[in-house]
Write a protein that holds these residues in place. Structure first.
Motif, PDB file in Angstrom:
ATOM      1  N   GLN A   1      32.844  37.389 -91.826  1.00  7.44           N
ATOM      2  CA  GLN A   1      33.120  38.556 -92.662  1.00  7.44           C
ATOM      3  C   GLN A   1      34.200  38.269 -93.708  1.00  7.44           C
ATOM      4  O   GLN A   1      34.091  38.695 -94.859  1.00  7.44           O
ATOM      5  CB  GLN A   1      33.541  39.739 -91.783  1.00  7.44           C
ATOM      6  CG  GLN A   1      32.465  40.185 -90.790  1.00  7.44           C
ATOM      7  CD  GLN A   1      31.182  40.585 -91.461  1.00  7.44           C
ATOM      8  OE1 GLN A   1      31.199  41.248 -92.508  1.00  7.44           O
ATOM      9  NE2 GLN A   1      30.054  40.171 -90.890  1.00  7.44           N
ATOM     10  N   LEU A   2      35.243  37.552 -93.284  1.00  7.50           N
ATOM     11  CA  LEU A   2      36.342  37.276 -94.214  1.00  7.50           C
ATOM     12  C   LEU A   2      35.948  36.277 -95.290  1.00  7.50           C
ATOM     13  O   LEU A   2      36.565  36.232 -96.372  1.00  7.50           O
ATOM     14  CB  LEU A   2      37.553  36.742 -93.439  1.00  7.50           C
ATOM     15  CG  LEU A   2      38.245  37.759 -92.508  1.00  7.50           C
ATOM     16  CD1 LEU A   2      39.300  37.079 -91.658  1.00  7.50           C
ATOM     17  CD2 LEU A   2      38.869  38.883 -93.326  1.00  7.50           C
ATOM     18  N   ARG A   3      34.916  35.471 -95.015  1.00  5.35           N
ATOM     19  CA  ARG A   3      34.471  34.484 -96.002  1.00  5.35           C
ATOM     20  C   ARG A   3      33.973  35.176 -97.276  1.00  5.35           C
ATOM     21  O   ARG A   3      34.062  34.628 -98.375  1.00  5.35           O
ATOM     22  CB  ARG A   3      33.372  33.624 -95.403  1.00  5.35           C
ATOM     23  CG  ARG A   3      32.915  32.477 -96.327  1.00  5.35           C
ATOM     24  CD  ARG A   3      31.848  31.637 -95.666  1.00  5.35           C
ATOM     25  NE  ARG A   3      32.412  30.906 -94.526  1.00  5.35           N
ATOM     26  CZ  ARG A   3      31.842  30.853 -93.337  1.00  5.35           C
ATOM     27  NH1 ARG A   3      30.694  31.505 -93.117  1.00  5.35           N
ATOM     28  NH2 ARG A   3      32.385  30.159 -92.355  1.00  5.35           N
ATOM     29  N   GLN A   4      33.474  36.395 -97.150  1.00 11.53           N
ATOM     30  CA  GLN A   4      32.971  37.118 -98.317  1.00 11.53           C
ATOM     31  C   GLN A   4      34.084  37.427 -99.311  1.00 11.53           C
ATOM     32  O   GLN A   4      33.824  37.633-100.495  1.00 11.53           O
ATOM     33  CB  GLN A   4      32.319  38.428 -97.862  1.00 11.53           C
ATOM     34  CG  GLN A   4      31.185  38.238 -96.864  1.00 11.53           C
ATOM     35  CD  GLN A   4      30.634  39.571 -96.382  1.00 11.53           C
ATOM     36  OE1 GLN A   4      30.648  40.568 -97.113  1.00 11.53           O
ATOM     37  NE2 GLN A   4      30.145  39.598 -95.146  1.00 11.53           N
ATOM     38  N   PHE A   5      35.321  37.477 -98.803  1.00  8.29           N
ATOM     39  CA  PHE A   5      36.463  37.798 -99.665  1.00  8.29           C
ATOM     40  C   PHE A   5      37.350  36.574 -99.900  1.00  8.29           C
ATOM     41  O   PHE A   5      38.453  36.695-100.450  1.00  8.29           O
ATOM     42  CB  PHE A   5      37.297  38.912 -99.027  1.00  8.29           C
ATOM     43  CG  PHE A   5      36.485  40.115 -98.637  1.00  8.29           C
ATOM     44  CD1 PHE A   5      36.132  41.063 -99.593  1.00  8.29           C
ATOM     45  CD2 PHE A   5      36.060  40.297 -97.343  1.00  8.29           C
ATOM     46  CE1 PHE A   5      35.387  42.167 -99.238  1.00  8.29           C
ATOM     47  CE2 PHE A   5      35.308  41.402 -96.981  1.00  8.29           C
ATOM     48  CZ  PHE A   5      34.959  42.342 -97.930  1.00  8.29           C
ATOM     49  N   GLY A   6      36.881  35.416 -99.456  1.00 11.99           N
ATOM     50  CA  GLY A   6      37.676  34.207 -99.610  1.00 11.99           C
ATOM     51  C   GLY A   6      38.953  34.234 -98.797  1.00 11.99           C
ATOM     52  O   GLY A   6      39.963  33.637 -99.194  1.00 11.99           O
ATOM     53  N   ALA A   7      38.926  34.924 -97.658  1.00 11.19           N
ATOM     54  CA  ALA A   7      40.147  35.101 -96.859  1.00 11.19           C
ATOM     55  C   ALA A   7      39.960  34.545 -95.458  1.00 11.19           C
ATOM     56  O   ALA A   7      40.426  35.131 -94.475  1.00 11.19           O
ATOM     57  CB  ALA A   7      40.526  36.568 -96.808  1.00 11.19           C
ATOM     58  N   GLU A   8      39.275  33.403 -95.336  1.00 12.89           N
ATOM     59  CA  GLU A   8      39.026  32.829 -94.013  1.00 12.89           C
ATOM     60  C   GLU A   8      40.320  32.463 -93.292  1.00 12.89           C
ATOM     61  O   GLU A   8      40.366  32.439 -92.061  1.00 12.89           O
ATOM     62  CB  GLU A   8      38.153  31.583 -94.144  1.00 12.89           C
ATOM     63  CG  GLU A   8      36.732  31.877 -94.598  1.00 12.89           C
ATOM     64  CD  GLU A   8      35.966  30.600 -94.853  1.00 12.89           C
ATOM     65  OE1 GLU A   8      36.356  29.853 -95.773  1.00 12.89           O
ATOM     66  OE2 GLU A   8      34.995  30.347 -94.131  1.00 12.89           O
TER      67      GLU A   8
END
Length: 369
Positions: free
Chosen positions: A184-191
């Motif tokens: 989910q966080l990959r969609q916002f570049g916040a892995e």
């Protein structure tokens, strides 16, 4: 060859006589009964001269037919007449199926019963809690009455033997949280914030909550089953007879063991979940294992750890109280043991989730959100 009961109709001088022949017993009257029920003509006499054996069912069929038609029973043997007279004395006009009340009445009655049962249950719960507090006060006033061996044994059963299953469960939960969170966080570049997600949610919520649910299903059910079986076999009554308090000998060690071991199990579960998240971080996100662990120490506030540790003993108390209370309520038969064991697990899990929601709101209000 089986004989069947039969009937024939004779009319003499305007009077109708129904003559019954054959055995009037439950095994031979199956065809005769519906035929007599459907008999529409008027009848003056029922002749039993041709009847051999007769039992209660046959006597009842003859009596009912004669009563419906207003006929007189004649020709029966002495034993047959005695049996028919006995059946007549027991006859009544009550409905086979009692009338069902209207929906409003049924609902009102059901609600009333639930309210009464709730009140009685609350009274029993308060009484059980009072007995525990009394036993606890007596134990604190006289420490020699504390059964250390029983306490250590229960601590082993609740805590030590639960380590493998709690550790595996928490490790897998950490893997799931890290993997799904990273997706989910990959969609916002916040892995990179997967570390924050795994660390905070396991130390603050899921580590202790899932451990409490596991302990409720494992130890809470065991408490209910053990005490319920002892109650059923009258071992608890025997303990009271010889002057041993069941509260001090059976209930108190289980409650103390749960309260003492839940913080340790909750902390252990949180660590295993973080390790599971670190493994996924190393394999999927390119975050080295030890870097993930060090990052958790930096991003997770200290109060998140204390939130979990404050909730843990309360959850342990709830689980132990539910198991011990339901076990001490067993009475009647072995089926009650299974029923009370199920109720202990359900009530414990329900109360743990309710209290967890309360704690979430409370700690947010005091600034530990």
């Amino acid at each position: 060859m089986r004989e069947w009961a039969e009937y024939s109709v004779e009319e003499r001088g305007g009077r109708v006589t129904v003559s019954i022949t054959g055995p009037l017993v439950v095994s031979s009257i199956g065809a005769l009964d519906p035929e007599l029920r459907d008999f529409g003509d008027s009848v003056q006499f029922v002749d039993l001269a041709g009847v051999g054996r007769i039992d209660t069912v046959g006597a009842w069929v003859v009596h009912r037919f004669a009563q419906e038609k207003g006929a007189e029973i004649i020709g029966g043997s002495e034993s047959a007449m005695v049996l028919i007279d006995a059946v007549e004395e027991c006859a009544h006009e009550a409905d086979i199926t009692p009338p069902r009340p209207f929906a409003i009445g049924r609902i009102s009655e059901g609600v009333g019963k639930q309210v009464v049962e709730f009140g009685q249950g609350a009274r029993r719960n308060i009484g059980f809690l009072g007995a525990i507090l009394t036993s606890m006060a007596g134990t604190f006033a006289h420490p020699g009455r504390l059964r250390l061996r029983a306490l250590v044994r229960q601590m082993e059963l609740v805590g030590v033997t639960a380590l493998p299953i709690v550790g595996l469960m928490s490790f897998l939960i950490g893997i799931v949280i890290a993997q799904q969170g990273a997706v989910q966080l990959r969609q916002f570049g916040a892995e990179a914030f997967t570390v924050n997600l795994v660390g905070r949610i396991t130390l603050r919520e899921l580590g202790v909550l899932m451990t409490a649910i596991m302990v409720a299903g494992r130890s809470g059910s065991a408490f209910a089953a053990q005490l319920g079986t002892m109650k059923l076999t009258e071992e608890i009554d025997a303990m009271r007879t010889i002057g041993v308090s069941p509260m001090e000998a059976l209930v108190l060690p289980r409650i103390l063991a749960s309260v003492l071991m839940m913080p340790l199990l909750g902390f252990y579960a949180s660590i295993m979940a973080i390790i599971g998240g670190a493994v996924i971080g190393d394999l999927m996100l390119g975050i080295p294992f030890w870097t993930f662990i060090a990052r958790v120490q930096e991003v997770v506030p200290t109060h998140d750890f204390w939130v979990g540790m404050i909730k843990a003993p309360v959850f342990g108390l709830i689980v132990a109280l539910a198991g011990c209370y339901q076990g001490m309520q067993v009475k009647g038969n072995a089926e009650e043991v299974g029923l009370r064991t199920t109720m202990a697990v359900v009530y414990a899990i329900f109360m743990v989730i309710v209290l967890d929601a309360f704690f979430a709101v409370f700690f947010t209000e005091i600034g530990w959100g």
